[in-house]
Enzyme design. Structure first.
Site, PDB file in Angstrom:
ATOM      1  N   LYS A  79       0.859  -1.192   0.000  1.00  0.00           N
ATOM      2  CA  LYS A  79       0.000   0.000   0.000  1.00  0.00           C
ATOM      3  C   LYS A  79       0.889   1.233   0.000  1.00  0.00           C
ATOM      4  O   LYS A  79       2.004   1.195   0.547  1.00  0.00           O
ATOM      5  CB  LYS A  79      -0.895  -0.063   1.248  1.00  0.00           C
ATOM      6  CG  LYS A  79      -1.932   1.037   1.382  1.00  0.00           C
ATOM      7  CD  LYS A  79      -2.867   0.730   2.570  1.00  0.00           C
ATOM      8  CE  LYS A  79      -3.796   1.887   2.903  1.00  0.00           C
ATOM      9  NZ  LYS A  79      -4.715   1.577   4.017  1.00  0.00           N
ATOM     10  N   SER A 154      -9.640   2.263   3.519  1.00  0.00           N
ATOM     11  CA  SER A 154      -8.748   2.979   2.630  1.00  0.00           C
ATOM     12  C   SER A 154      -7.858   2.083   1.768  1.00  0.00           C
ATOM     13  O   SER A 154      -7.254   2.593   0.816  1.00  0.00           O
ATOM     14  CB  SER A 154      -7.868   3.911   3.457  1.00  0.00           C
ATOM     15  OG  SER A 154      -7.041   3.165   4.313  1.00  0.00           O
ATOM     16  N   SER A 178      -9.797  -0.552   7.457  1.00  0.00           N
ATOM     17  CA  SER A 178      -9.310  -0.320   6.092  1.00  0.00           C
ATOM     18  C   SER A 178      -8.778  -1.527   5.340  1.00  0.00           C
ATOM     19  O   SER A 178      -8.514  -1.433   4.151  1.00  0.00           O
ATOM     20  CB  SER A 178      -8.227   0.755   6.101  1.00  0.00           C
ATOM     21  OG  SER A 178      -8.840   2.007   6.098  1.00  0.00           O
TER      22      SER A 178
HETATM   23  N1  GLN Z   1     -12.652   4.363   7.502  1.00  0.00           N
HETATM   24  C1  GLN Z   1     -11.911   4.582   8.701  1.00  0.00           C
HETATM   25  C2  GLN Z   1     -11.416   6.010   8.729  1.00  0.00           C
HETATM   26  O1  GLN Z   1     -11.705   6.709   7.841  1.00  0.00           O
HETATM   27  C3  GLN Z   1     -10.799   3.617   8.819  1.00  0.00           C
HETATM   28  C4  GLN Z   1      -9.615   3.958   8.026  1.00  0.00           C
HETATM   29  C5  GLN Z   1      -8.481   2.997   8.217  1.00  0.00           C
HETATM   30  O2  GLN Z   1      -8.665   1.900   8.750  1.00  0.00           O
HETATM   31  N2  GLN Z   1      -7.295   3.423   7.803  1.00  0.00           N
HETATM   32  O3  GLN Z   1     -10.744   6.408   9.606  1.00  0.00           O
END
Ligand code: GLN
Length: 489
Positions: A79, A154, A178
């Site tokens: 990532k 994400s 994410s």
């Molecule tokens: N959707 C969650 C956020 O926006 C989790 C994001 C993540 O796990 N990096 O914080």
């Protein structure tokens, strides 16, 4: 079946029997990417030449019969928030555009030492803040099941590239869901290990007490292979756990007889959850029962406060972690600045996107004098209560089964103007991060012709049980073998 469509385990078998070479696999990935492969906008940086050199070396080792691991010579993606020496790491942010890392993250070192061929970096929400991969300077990633829809986020690029068959394995990071939510949206497996199981060294920090790296793949077996390579103590990450790493693959014996699965009613009564999704998840749990597992009701009474606690703690930590991007050392420095304070203000204003700015503002606010007790301290107290909810539940059950997401993949643009709606969609995933426990999402079936994820949560450091249950489910079902039409696999 095309080459990249093979699982990691099958690719390894074909490499060791010399039916395939690592260069063949790399050619297939690059060919697919050049063809239909990146309509999903899942990959933001390919390192074709460097990967070729790695594949050639892997082929030499394989010819000598000296593979370094079960992923030696196999192409994977990281990532865009994991640094790799000599490569750009942007975190999908303007502020880090052009930033080239002088060192390897621990995750990259693990992959290198295992001989994996890192073909490039996957798209993500800026600084991993989001649930849709729409907050990216590279543009939104798309879901291979329906290009008008989000792959989740994400780690949306990672999930989309595994779902489309571009690669069989990818690394994501999970701060509040994410890895698991994009896995659910794209019909693949995604695991967030126990906090501290995988080193965060070289992972660009979002919320340090929640962030954790983990694998995305098509099968539980492949997730087990990758986790085995990533897991372990690292003195460079002070929160890394000095615990032995079990052989996750040998835990996959296909037997869940007597496994006690807790069903938390709070997760099935959440407001706004799609009843069709809940039905698919219930049926998946019934399949595990048919395999010999026992279900029982458990309660996680503080669940309704999880989203609020998460968005207070995560933003507070983000505001502090992101203070380092000020134009002085990393990435973007405004050309318009004439004074030091203008350099800070303009570099940050120009460099960060809307969602990241929103989080920095929220986080700075909740940490500020006068509000700290009302918000941040309260959120930490809720975190403790959530953790003890899980501890109590795990006295009577071995795993907890829930939906991964209250809905199937939503349309691109559907929630981007409404941050609260976006935040609420993380309802099922954030608790595991707050409690530090491991969680896995596996393909459970389909609703509205789109993939649905079953989430299994486990005791701290008990990834093996989650993988065993996930693998057993996959031996009995073929949801994970379904493929989005017209793609590679
Ligand atoms: N959707 C969650 C956020 O926006 C989790 C994001 C993540 O796990 N990096 O914080």
């Amino acid at each position: 079946m095309s080459l990249p469509a093979l699982t990691l385990a099958l690719q390894a078998a074909q490499l060791s029997s010399r039916e395939l070479s690592s260069c063949d696999l790399l050619d297939a990935v690059l060919g697919a990417h050049a063809g239909r492969g990146d309509e999903a906008n899942a990959v933001v940086g390919l390192r074709a030449e460097a990967a070729r050199a790695e594949a050639v070396e892997a082929d030499e080792r394989l010819t000598r019969g000296e593979p370094l691991s079960r992923i030696d010579g196999i192409p994977v993606l990281i990532k865009d928030n994991m640094v790799q020496r000599g490569e750009e790491t942007t975190c999908a942010s303007r502020i880090l555009e052009g930033f080239v890392s002088p060192y390897d993250s621990a995750a990259v070192t693990c992959l290198r030492e295992a001989g994996a061929v890192i073909v490039g970096r996957s798209n993500m929400d800026e600084f991993a803040m989001g649930s849709s991969t729409e907050n990216s300077i590279h543009g939104p990633s798309r879901n291979p099941w329906d290009l008008e829809r989000s792959p989740g986020g994400s780690s949306g690029g990672a999930a989309a590239s595994v779902a489309s068959g571009l690669v069989a394995g990818a690394l994501g990071s999970d701060t509040g869901g994410s890895i698991r939510q994009p896995a659910a949206f794209c019909g693949v497996v995604g695991m967030k290990p126990t906090y501290g199981r995988v080193s965060r060294w070289g992972l660009v920090a979002f919320a340090s007490s929640l962030d954790q790296i983990g694998p995305l793949a098509r099968t539980a077996e492949d997730a087990a292979i990758l986790l085995g390579i990533l897991a372990g103590h690292d003195p460079r990450d002070s929160t890394s756990l000095a615990e032995p790493v079990p052989d996750y693959c040998s835990a996959l014996d296909g037997d869940v007889r007597g496994l006690r699965i807790g069903i938390p009613k709070e997760f099935f009564e959440a407001e706004g959850a799609d009843p069709v999704v809940l039905e698919v998840v219930r049926e998946a749990i019934a399949e595990l029962e048919r395999a010999g597992a026992k279900t029982l009701a458990v309660t996680l009474p503080h669940t309704p406060y999880a989203i609020a606690a998460y968005y207070l703690i995560a933003t507070a930590e983000a505001s502090s972690n992101l203070a380092r991007y000020d134009g002085a050392r990393y990435g973007h420095r405004s050309k318009k600045a004439r004074t030091l304070s203008e350099m800070y203000t303009l570099s940050r204003s120009e460099g960060f996107g809307t969602e990241v700015k929103r989080r920095i503002l929220l986080g700075t606010y909740v940490l500020s004098a006068g509000y700290y007790d009302a918000y941040y301290r309260k959120a930490q107290q809720v975190r403790t209560l959530l953790r003890s909810d899980f501890e109590k539940a795990f006295e009577v059950c071995d795993v907890i089964a829930t939906p991964t997401s209250p809905e199937v993949a939503f349309r691109i643009g559907e929630k981007s103007d409404d941050p609260l709606k976006m935040y609420l969609s993380d309802i099922y995933t954030v608790s595991a991060n707050l409690a530090g426990i491991p969680g896995i999402s596996i393909p459970a079936g389909f609703a509205h012709e789109l993939p649905v994820g079953l989430q299994l949560l486990g005791r701290s450091l008990d990834e093996a049980t989650l993988l065993r249950a996930a693998d057993t489910f996959q031996r009995r079902t073929d949801h994970h073998a379904q493929t989005p039409r017209g793609w590679l696999r």
